[in-house]
Scaffold this motif. Structure first.
Motif, PDB file in Angstrom:
ATOM      1  N   TRP A  89      43.328  32.057  40.974  1.00 45.85           N
ATOM      2  CA  TRP A  89      42.999  33.409  41.423  1.00 45.85           C
ATOM      3  C   TRP A  89      42.232  34.134  40.336  1.00 45.85           C
ATOM      4  N   ALA A  90      41.655  35.260  40.705  1.00 46.30           N
ATOM      5  CA  ALA A  90      41.082  36.195  39.736  1.00 46.30           C
ATOM      6  C   ALA A  90      42.032  37.379  39.637  1.00 46.30           C
ATOM      7  N   ASP A  91      42.290  37.828  38.409  1.00 49.31           N
ATOM      8  CA  ASP A  91      43.258  38.902  38.192  1.00 49.31           C
ATOM      9  C   ASP A  91      42.973  40.120  39.067  1.00 49.31           C
ATOM     10  N   ALA A  92      44.051  40.786  39.495  1.00 50.40           N
ATOM     11  CA  ALA A  92      43.913  42.049  40.206  1.00 50.40           C
ATOM     12  C   ALA A  92      43.225  43.067  39.301  1.00 50.40           C
ATOM     13  N   ALA A  93      42.273  43.806  39.869  1.00 47.88           N
ATOM     14  CA  ALA A  93      41.620  44.863  39.099  1.00 47.88           C
ATOM     15  C   ALA A  93      42.664  45.894  38.672  1.00 47.88           C
TER      16      ALA A  93
ATOM     17  N   ASN B  78      46.218  47.043  42.994  1.00 54.38           N
ATOM     18  CA  ASN B  78      45.421  46.007  43.644  1.00 54.38           C
ATOM     19  C   ASN B  78      46.112  44.644  43.693  1.00 54.38           C
ATOM     20  N   HIS B  79      45.603  43.815  44.588  1.00 54.34           N
ATOM     21  CA  HIS B  79      46.012  42.419  44.686  1.00 54.34           C
ATOM     22  C   HIS B  79      45.019  41.545  43.919  1.00 54.34           C
ATOM     23  N   VAL B  80      45.413  40.288  43.693  1.00 56.40           N
ATOM     24  CA  VAL B  80      44.476  39.335  43.103  1.00 56.40           C
ATOM     25  C   VAL B  80      43.353  39.073  44.104  1.00 56.40           C
ATOM     26  N   THR B  81      42.274  38.492  43.638  1.00 55.83           N
ATOM     27  CA  THR B  81      41.166  38.078  44.503  1.00 55.83           C
ATOM     28  C   THR B  81      40.894  36.590  44.277  1.00 55.83           C
ATOM     29  N   ASP B  82      40.034  36.034  45.137  1.00 59.52           N
ATOM     30  CA  ASP B  82      39.621  34.623  45.025  1.00 59.52           C
ATOM     31  C   ASP B  82      40.831  33.691  44.950  1.00 59.52           C
ATOM     32  N   PHE B  83      41.838  33.961  45.765  1.00 58.82           N
ATOM     33  CA  PHE B  83      43.066  33.167  45.778  1.00 58.82           C
ATOM     34  C   PHE B  83      42.789  31.867  46.528  1.00 58.82           C
TER      35      PHE B  83
ATOM     36  N   ALA C  33      47.545  48.749  36.437  1.00 57.64           N
ATOM     37  CA  ALA C  33      47.427  47.290  36.390  1.00 57.64           C
ATOM     38  C   ALA C  33      48.783  46.651  36.666  1.00 57.64           C
ATOM     39  N   PRO C  34      48.806  45.438  37.198  1.00 52.05           N
ATOM     40  CA  PRO C  34      50.087  44.725  37.350  1.00 52.05           C
ATOM     41  C   PRO C  34      50.622  44.310  35.981  1.00 52.05           C
ATOM     42  N   SER C  35      51.920  44.158  35.903  1.00 57.90           N
ATOM     43  CA  SER C  35      52.494  43.507  34.730  1.00 57.90           C
ATOM     44  C   SER C  35      52.728  42.026  35.004  1.00 57.90           C
TER      45      SER C  35
END
Length: 475
Positions: A300-304, A282-287, A309-311
């Motif tokens: 931003w809000a972390d990607a779900a 996933n990508h971040v949200t609320d960017f 998960a992203p590192s």
């Protein structure tokens, strides 16, 4: 559609035969059936970019690519086209005509197994056609691309060079901003046309058969791959991909998926199996971006987490509307100083979900793009699919004094079947005289007021439903 300036009037002319192109924002579902894990990946990719496909004839390059993409409206009745090799700027008004700018075949015509034919789609395919100055085009001729160590003054023009490389081969080196574009154009041509009518387009065939017959040194594939990674696809190239798809129907996959270059041996079109970390889902949200004085905080809000998960995140920032597509296996060094117009920051997933840029020049808009990634070093894997989060923010400064008055007697004048004349009386000087006027035009009747600190370029095509014109007070 032309915007004609006269003595206190403006004529809007909308020619009914002008084509309007709606460019897609991204590749969308174009590659949904393509997977690098499939044993038939390369053949699947060949099939995907060959059908559907519409040939646009070589003679139509100026009416299509130049008119609708490559040329830039200067806002003063002129347009500019830049040589991709040398960065020479050709300014013209009225109808574009070739010379000193012409059309360059990145995969040189004499290299092509179908040479000397000019009727096939490979001759006119716009993914390897670019505007170039006639001198830079002549200097390149049919030379292979490479890094020039000893320039030849007779083959130097602007930011482009001809000369010998470290192996003593005679090569041509375009400006840095075109190196990755040229490499991806060649990779595309190899995959798009190899095997058609029994012809080989691989670099093994090119270097082993065609170029020796022409008395030309080999095209080094490793150099092209390095250029591809050092100059990854940027917004201009993505937009170009979108435009060409609108007329040819196909895409250059190495712009949309630059990581696929690592899965293909372009010498013989066999498959490689590189190992990357699992791609984050996933990508971040609320960017978003907020401004305080001459600083911008990006939030931003972390990607779900999803299945992976992203590192971390790669945050890129520009003082112009730009971004690039990162290449899997390539890491990008932190550059946190945005005051020079560009910054790149690697942010661990566990860090706070914000980043502060300080000491920014005022009266500038800054553009931000963020990619999720997983892994490190040569295994790093970026999520470049779907809709990439982007935002922008204006750092305001001290504005010029606002003009006191508006124009008066603003009205339509002569109206014909394809034009509308606008007339007005100049705004009274008052305490502050205007320097000019911004005229907005549309077919909806709904207008948004301009924002202080932002310059709006002319949009001379009212045929698509909206247009803009900047008019000097003295005009």
């Amino acid at each position: 559609m032309f915007l004609q300036r006269g003595s206190k009037f403006l004529t809007l002319i909308s020619f009914l035969f002008i084509a309007s192109y709606e460019l897609i924002a991204q590749a969308g579902t174009y590659y949904d059936l393509i997977s690098t894990s499939n044993p038939n990946f390369i053949n699947d990719l060949k099939t995907r970019i060959r059908d559907p496909y519409t040939q646009v004839f070589y003679s139509q390059f100026d009416e299509t690519n130049i008119a609708n993409f490559a040329s830039i409206d200067n806002g003063d009745g002129t347009r500019s086209v830049f040589c991709v090799y040398s960065n020479f700027e050709h300014v013209y008004s009225g109808t574009f005509s070739f010379l000193p700018i012409n059309r360059e075949h990145t995969y040189a015509h004499s290299w092509q197994p179908t040479h000397p034919s000019e009727s096939g789609p490979e001759y006119s395919d716009q993914y390897h056609l670019f505007p170039t100055h006639e001198t830079a085009n002549s200097n390149r001729g049919n030379l292979p691309f490479g890094n020039v160590v000893v320039p030849d003054p007779l083959l130097t023009y602007g930011e482009s060079f001809g000369g010998t490389d470290s192996n003593g081969d005679l090569v041509f080196e375009p400006r840095d901003a075109q190196k990755g574009d040229a490499a991806r154009a060649l990779f595309y041509m190899v995959v798009k046309y190899d095997g058609i009518d029994g012809n080989s387009w691989t670099f093994d065939w090119l270097n082993g058969t065609k170029l020796p017959a022409l008395g030309i040194d080999p095209q080094n594939v490793a150099t092209l791959i390095n250029w591809h990674k050092q100059d990854p696809p940027d917004k201009w190239e993505v937009d170009r991909n979108n435009y060409i798809q609108s007329i040819q129907q196909n895409r250059n996959p190495f712009v949309d998926h630059p990581e696929w270059v690592d899965y293909i041996n372009f010498n013989n079109l066999t498959a490689y199996s590189p190992v990357f970390a699992v791609e984050p889902q996933n990508h971040v949200t609320d960017f978003s971006a907020s401004v305080l004085s001459n600083s911008i905080t990006v939030n931003w809000a972390d990607a779900a987490a999803g299945t992976q998960a992203p590192s971390g995140y790669l945050l890129m920032a520009y003082n112009k509307n730009n971004y690039f597509v990162p290449v899997d296996g390539s890491t990008y060094i932190n550059d946190t100083d945005l005051s020079d117009g560009v910054a790149l920051v690697n942010i661990p997933y566990s860090d706070p979900d914000s980043y502060l840029f300080n000491s920014l020049p005022v009266n500038s808009t800054y553009y931000f793009t963020i990619y999720s990634y997983n892994g490190t070093g040569a295994q790093i894997n970026y999520n470049t699919s779907g809709t990439i989060p982007q935002t922008n923010a204006l750092v305001p400064g001290v504005f010029a004094a606002e003009p006191t008055n508006h124009v008066t007697d603003f009205a339509t004048g002569t109206i014909t079947s394809n034009s509308i004349q606008l007339t007005w009386a100049d705004a009274a000087a008052g305490t502050q005289v205007p320097e000019g006027y911004l005229i907005l035009a549309n077919t909806s009747g709904t207008f948004t007021s301009p924002t202080d600190g932002i310059t709006y370029s002319d949009d001379s095509n009212l045929a698509d439903g909206s247009g803009r014109a900047n008019i000097l007070y003295s005009a």
